[in-house]
Design a protein around this motif. Structure first.
Motif, PDB file in Angstrom:
ATOM      1  N   GLY A  23       0.796  -1.229   0.000  1.00  0.00           N
ATOM      2  CA  GLY A  23       0.000   0.000   0.000  1.00  0.00           C
ATOM      3  C   GLY A  23       0.824   1.272   0.000  1.00  0.00           C
ATOM      4  N   LEU A  24       2.134   1.149  -0.266  1.00  0.00           N
ATOM      5  CA  LEU A  24       2.982   2.343  -0.338  1.00  0.00           C
ATOM      6  C   LEU A  24       2.875   2.932  -1.741  1.00  0.00           C
ATOM      7  CD1 LEU A  24       6.172   0.985   1.497  1.00  0.00           C
ATOM      8  CD2 LEU A  24       4.269   2.275   2.455  1.00  0.00           C
ATOM      9  N   LYS A  25       2.389   4.160  -1.828  1.00  0.00           N
ATOM     10  CA  LYS A  25       2.143   4.760  -3.148  1.00  0.00           C
ATOM     11  C   LYS A  25       3.091   5.917  -3.447  1.00  0.00           C
ATOM     12  CE  LYS A  25      -2.748   3.465  -3.010  1.00  0.00           C
ATOM     13  NZ  LYS A  25      -4.156   3.945  -2.989  1.00  0.00           N
ATOM     14  N   GLN A  26       3.169   6.842  -2.517  1.00  0.00           N
ATOM     15  CA  GLN A  26       4.027   8.005  -2.743  1.00  0.00           C
ATOM     16  C   GLN A  26       5.150   8.031  -1.709  1.00  0.00           C
ATOM     17  OE1 GLN A  26       1.260  11.314  -2.591  1.00  0.00           O
ATOM     18  NE2 GLN A  26       1.132  11.359  -4.818  1.00  0.00           N
ATOM     19  N   PRO A  27       6.384   8.267  -2.139  1.00  0.00           N
ATOM     20  CA  PRO A  27       7.509   8.323  -1.212  1.00  0.00           C
ATOM     21  C   PRO A  27       7.360   9.486  -0.239  1.00  0.00           C
ATOM     22  CG  PRO A  27       8.266   8.167  -3.500  1.00  0.00           C
ATOM     23  CD  PRO A  27       6.807   8.474  -3.535  1.00  0.00           C
ATOM     24  N   THR A  28       7.781   9.275   1.008  1.00  0.00           N
ATOM     25  CA  THR A  28       7.803  10.360   1.987  1.00  0.00           C
ATOM     26  C   THR A  28       8.992  11.264   1.703  1.00  0.00           C
ATOM     27  OG1 THR A  28       9.190   9.133   3.551  1.00  0.00           O
ATOM     28  CG2 THR A  28       6.796   8.823   3.718  1.00  0.00           C
ATOM     29  N   GLU A  29       9.078  12.346   2.452  1.00  0.00           N
ATOM     30  CA  GLU A  29      10.157  13.318   2.219  1.00  0.00           C
ATOM     31  C   GLU A  29      11.540  12.690   2.384  1.00  0.00           C
ATOM     32  OE1 GLU A  29      11.715  17.623   4.018  1.00  0.00           O
ATOM     33  OE2 GLU A  29       9.911  16.668   4.808  1.00  0.00           O
ATOM     34  N   ILE A  30      11.736  11.899   3.448  1.00  0.00           N
ATOM     35  CA  ILE A  30      13.051  11.298   3.667  1.00  0.00           C
ATOM     36  C   ILE A  30      13.350  10.251   2.604  1.00  0.00           C
ATOM     37  CG2 ILE A  30      12.214   9.510   5.271  1.00  0.00           C
ATOM     38  CD1 ILE A  30      15.614  11.387   5.339  1.00  0.00           C
ATOM     39  N   GLN A  31      12.321   9.564   2.111  1.00  0.00           N
ATOM     40  CA  GLN A  31      12.532   8.585   1.045  1.00  0.00           C
ATOM     41  C   GLN A  31      12.913   9.281  -0.257  1.00  0.00           C
ATOM     42  OE1 GLN A  31       8.776   6.548   1.203  1.00  0.00           O
ATOM     43  NE2 GLN A  31       9.247   5.560   3.157  1.00  0.00           N
ATOM     44  N   GLN A  32      12.261  10.397  -0.547  1.00  0.00           N
ATOM     45  CA  GLN A  32      12.588  11.167  -1.758  1.00  0.00           C
ATOM     46  C   GLN A  32      14.050  11.592  -1.751  1.00  0.00           C
ATOM     47  OE1 GLN A  32      10.995  12.032  -4.482  1.00  0.00           O
ATOM     48  NE2 GLN A  32       8.801  12.216  -4.135  1.00  0.00           N
ATOM     49  N   GLN A  33      14.539  11.993  -0.583  1.00  0.00           N
ATOM     50  CA  GLN A  33      15.901  12.510  -0.497  1.00  0.00           C
ATOM     51  C   GLN A  33      16.957  11.413  -0.398  1.00  0.00           C
ATOM     52  OE1 GLN A  33      16.726  15.995   1.973  1.00  0.00           O
ATOM     53  NE2 GLN A  33      14.567  16.102   2.503  1.00  0.00           N
ATOM     54  N   ALA A  34      16.643  10.356   0.381  1.00  0.00           N
ATOM     55  CA  ALA A  34      17.679   9.371   0.699  1.00  0.00           C
ATOM     56  C   ALA A  34      17.842   8.276  -0.354  1.00  0.00           C
ATOM     57  CB  ALA A  34      17.373   8.736   2.057  1.00  0.00           C
ATOM     58  N   ILE A  35      16.750   7.799  -0.926  1.00  0.00           N
ATOM     59  CA  ILE A  35      16.842   6.651  -1.850  1.00  0.00           C
ATOM     60  C   ILE A  35      17.801   6.904  -3.004  1.00  0.00           C
ATOM     61  CG2 ILE A  35      15.535   5.258  -3.517  1.00  0.00           C
ATOM     62  CD1 ILE A  35      13.204   5.241  -1.541  1.00  0.00           C
ATOM     63  N   PRO A  36      17.737   8.046  -3.717  1.00  0.00           N
ATOM     64  CA  PRO A  36      18.687   8.264  -4.814  1.00  0.00           C
ATOM     65  C   PRO A  36      20.145   8.296  -4.345  1.00  0.00           C
ATOM     66  CG  PRO A  36      16.842   9.795  -4.959  1.00  0.00           C
ATOM     67  CD  PRO A  36      16.749   9.136  -3.625  1.00  0.00           C
ATOM     68  N   VAL A  37      20.381   8.856  -3.161  1.00  0.00           N
ATOM     69  CA  VAL A  37      21.755   8.943  -2.636  1.00  0.00           C
ATOM     70  C   VAL A  37      22.310   7.543  -2.365  1.00  0.00           C
ATOM     71  CG1 VAL A  37      23.190   9.759  -0.726  1.00  0.00           C
ATOM     72  CG2 VAL A  37      21.369  11.220  -1.631  1.00  0.00           C
ATOM     73  N   VAL A  38      21.495   6.694  -1.721  1.00  0.00           N
ATOM     74  CA  VAL A  38      21.941   5.333  -1.410  1.00  0.00           C
ATOM     75  C   VAL A  38      22.157   4.538  -2.699  1.00  0.00           C
ATOM     76  CG1 VAL A  38      21.373   3.184  -0.219  1.00  0.00           C
ATOM     77  CG2 VAL A  38      20.749   5.373   0.817  1.00  0.00           C
ATOM     78  N   LEU A  39      21.265   4.700  -3.667  1.00  0.00           N
ATOM     79  CA  LEU A  39      21.403   3.984  -4.936  1.00  0.00           C
ATOM     80  C   LEU A  39      22.681   4.389  -5.669  1.00  0.00           C
ATOM     81  CD1 LEU A  39      17.730   4.015  -6.298  1.00  0.00           C
ATOM     82  CD2 LEU A  39      19.031   2.027  -5.502  1.00  0.00           C
ATOM     83  N   GLU A  40      23.108   5.628  -5.476  1.00  0.00           N
ATOM     84  CA  GLU A  40      24.346   6.108  -6.112  1.00  0.00           C
ATOM     85  C   GLU A  40      25.592   5.578  -5.419  1.00  0.00           C
ATOM     86  OE1 GLU A  40      24.309  10.359  -6.329  1.00  0.00           O
ATOM     87  OE2 GLU A  40      22.397  10.428  -7.398  1.00  0.00           O
ATOM     88  N   GLY A  41      25.405   4.919  -4.277  1.00  0.00           N
ATOM     89  CA  GLY A  41      26.553   4.332  -3.588  1.00  0.00           C
ATOM     90  C   GLY A  41      27.271   5.274  -2.643  1.00  0.00           C
ATOM     91  N   LYS A  42      26.642   6.412  -2.319  1.00  0.00           N
ATOM     92  CA  LYS A  42      27.297   7.390  -1.453  1.00  0.00           C
ATOM     93  C   LYS A  42      26.922   7.172   0.010  1.00  0.00           C
ATOM     94  CE  LYS A  42      27.224  10.941  -5.074  1.00  0.00           C
ATOM     95  NZ  LYS A  42      26.679  12.263  -5.474  1.00  0.00           N
ATOM     96  N   ASP A  43      27.837   7.513   0.907  1.00  0.00           N
ATOM     97  CA  ASP A  43      27.517   7.509   2.332  1.00  0.00           C
ATOM     98  C   ASP A  43      26.509   8.606   2.613  1.00  0.00           C
ATOM     99  OD1 ASP A  43      29.378   5.543   2.505  1.00  0.00           O
ATOM    100  OD2 ASP A  43      30.665   6.517   3.977  1.00  0.00           O
ATOM    101  N   ILE A  44      25.692   8.393   3.630  1.00  0.00           N
ATOM    102  CA  ILE A  44      24.633   9.366   3.907  1.00  0.00           C
ATOM    103  C   ILE A  44      24.484   9.596   5.403  1.00  0.00           C
ATOM    104  CG2 ILE A  44      22.821   7.593   3.914  1.00  0.00           C
ATOM    105  CD1 ILE A  44      20.947   9.664   2.625  1.00  0.00           C
ATOM    106  N   LEU A  45      24.275  10.851   5.774  1.00  0.00           N
ATOM    107  CA  LEU A  45      23.934  11.245   7.139  1.00  0.00           C
ATOM    108  C   LEU A  45      22.534  11.826   7.056  1.00  0.00           C
ATOM    109  CD1 LEU A  45      24.582  11.820  10.115  1.00  0.00           C
ATOM    110  CD2 LEU A  45      25.648  13.969   9.392  1.00  0.00           C
ATOM    111  N   ALA A  46      21.573  11.093   7.594  1.00  0.00           N
ATOM    112  CA  ALA A  46      20.170  11.461   7.398  1.00  0.00           C
ATOM    113  C   ALA A  46      19.501  11.811   8.718  1.00  0.00           C
ATOM    114  CB  ALA A  46      19.416  10.322   6.719  1.00  0.00           C
ATOM    115  N   GLY A  47      18.837  12.956   8.736  1.00  0.00           N
ATOM    116  CA  GLY A  47      18.059  13.376   9.896  1.00  0.00           C
ATOM    117  C   GLY A  47      16.589  13.135   9.624  1.00  0.00           C
ATOM    118  N   ALA A  48      15.988  12.245  10.394  1.00  0.00           N
ATOM    119  CA  ALA A  48      14.578  11.925  10.196  1.00  0.00           C
ATOM    120  C   ALA A  48      13.961  11.496  11.503  1.00  0.00           C
ATOM    121  CB  ALA A  48      14.414  10.825   9.153  1.00  0.00           C
TER     122      ALA A  48
END
Length: 427
Positions: A23-48
């Protein structure tokens, strides 16, 4: 027109199908920001903050990367008797959160060949060992139990390519830094690291500097803020009438699902007894309970058998109830940041929530710290019949450190009195 669905990330069809079934239809704000970064293989510091969808923010791209490298990782497969090579490791501070993350990742990966295993204390290590020996791609674990499996040579971290710290701030609060250091000594240095935290402070910044390599920083919500969907209210009340007011609120407001925070394990159990005397079905969840008892209490709460779940901060970590009606601070937290963690349990996924705090006069200094952190005044209301006395006969509540100093002073006074009495006897 831009695509505002999970299709925009180019995920595998099996993963997209699993997301749709959940039932997940639209990405949340943190998903919009973090998913592309992780897919690119970069380290991430995420505040959520909790409840923003951060598990999917690291879980979906993590599964996608493992799918893409399945042929490569087959070379790491070993005999069941040899330590299993963990490809991805997700570290969590508590058993409840580990179970929650495992459940979510397992659901995301249901249409793939990715194997997810969970390991935490309080349950049989033999069952976990058997699951690990069947093969493990993603291991979700608490630090202590993870080290148990490492020392028992059930797993090896020398080939781990992906490392996630979930709720890193809580890990530091709970004193896991020594365990984290032991774990890092056994990790592959060539890895992608993701650090997720509800709050950023100097300790988190220092940890990120040590563990992350040129990380991309993303912040789903402004630091040290509460969700706009959560209505906050504070009721001043005499300390001795707190349980009476709590029972009145739950009954008169017809709250069917209230998560109540106390500052101690003993206090949580005592409050359950008080509420039961008032006819309100309640149970507690704290560190003294077995994992089975904690899970049963949570299941009863979710199913509606229990109206009030009384919890300490540590035990409540990982509780995930999408439509939780109200969070109640029976005791204000000693750490102002914990106020944000607590009330983040309600008002999730765009739903409206209510956060109620009961404040006795001895906790006014804790309110001041919370308001300073939030940079706002919490709305207050005096309830008729529960107005606080002008002067309440209680000593100001002290933080654990202050209490320790007071205890030292009392011991010193007692010793001085003994010496004085000995002097009198000599005379």
């Amino acid at each position: 027109m831009s695509d505002n669905t999970f299709n925009q990330f180019g995920l595998s069809q099996g993963l997209v199908d699993s997301i749709a079934e959940l039932g997940l239809k639209q990405p949340t704000e943190i998903q919009q920001q973090a998913i592309p970064v992780v897919l690119e293989g970069k380290d991430i510091l995420a505040g959520a903050q909790t409840g923003t969808g951060k598990t999917a923010a690291f879980g979906l791209p993590l599964i996608e990367k493992l799918i893409a490298r399945q042929d490569e990782f087959k070379l790491l497969e070993r005999e069941p008797s040899a330590p299993q090579a963990v490809k991805a490791l997700v570290l969590t501070p508590t058993r409840e959160l580990a179970q929650q993350v495992f459940d979510n990742l397992n659901a995301y990966a249901s249409a793939t060949a990715i194997k997810v295993v969970v390991a935490y204390g309080g349950t049989s290590i033999n069952v976990q060992t058997a699951n690990i020996k069947k093969g493990v791609d993603i291991l979700v674990a608490t630090p202590g139990r993870l080290l148990d499996h490492v020392f028992s040579k059930n797993i090896t971290l020398s080939h781990t390519q992906y490392l996630v710290f979930d709720e890193a701030d809580r890990m530091l609060d709970m004193g896991f830094m020594p365990d984290i250091q032991r774990i890092m000594k056994r990790m592959n240095s060539e890895r992608q690291t993701m650090l997720f935290s509800a709050t950023f402070d100097k300790r988190i910044r220092d940890l990120a500097q040590r563990l992350l390599n040129q990380p991309v920083e993303v912040q789903a919500t402004p630091q040290n803020t509460t969700a706009d969907t959560v209505k906050q209210m504070l009721y001043p009340v005499d300390k001795k009438r707190k349980s009476e007011l709590l029972a009145y609120l739950i009954g008169s407001r017809n709250w069917q699902q209230a998560l109540v925070f106390t500052k101690t394990k003993q206090g949580s159990d005592a409050l359950v007894g008080e509420l039961k005397l008032d006819g309100i079905k309640a149970t507690s969840i704290n560190g003294d309970k077995s994992q089975g008892a904690r899970q049963k209490a949570l299941d009863d709460f979710k199913s509606g058998k229990i109206r009030a779940l009384i919890a300490t901060d540590v035990a409540a970590r990982g509780i995930d109830i999408q439509s939780l009606e109200v969070v109640i601070n029976y005791d204000l937290p000693f750490k102002a940041e914990d106020y944000i963690h607590r009330i983040g349990r309600t008002g999730r996924a765009g739903n409206e929530g209510l956060a109620v705090s009961l404040m006795s006069r001895d906790q006014e200094y804790l309110l001041e710290a919370i308001e300073n952190l939030l940079d706002q005044r919490l709305p207050q209301e005096w309830l008729q019949g529960f107005e606080p006395s002008l002067v309440e006969d209680v000593e100001p509540e002290k933080s654990p450190r202050r209490r320790g100093r007071s205890a030292d002073k009392r011991k010193m006074k007692a010793k001085m009195k003994i010496h004085q009495n000995r002097g009198k006897r000599r005379k």
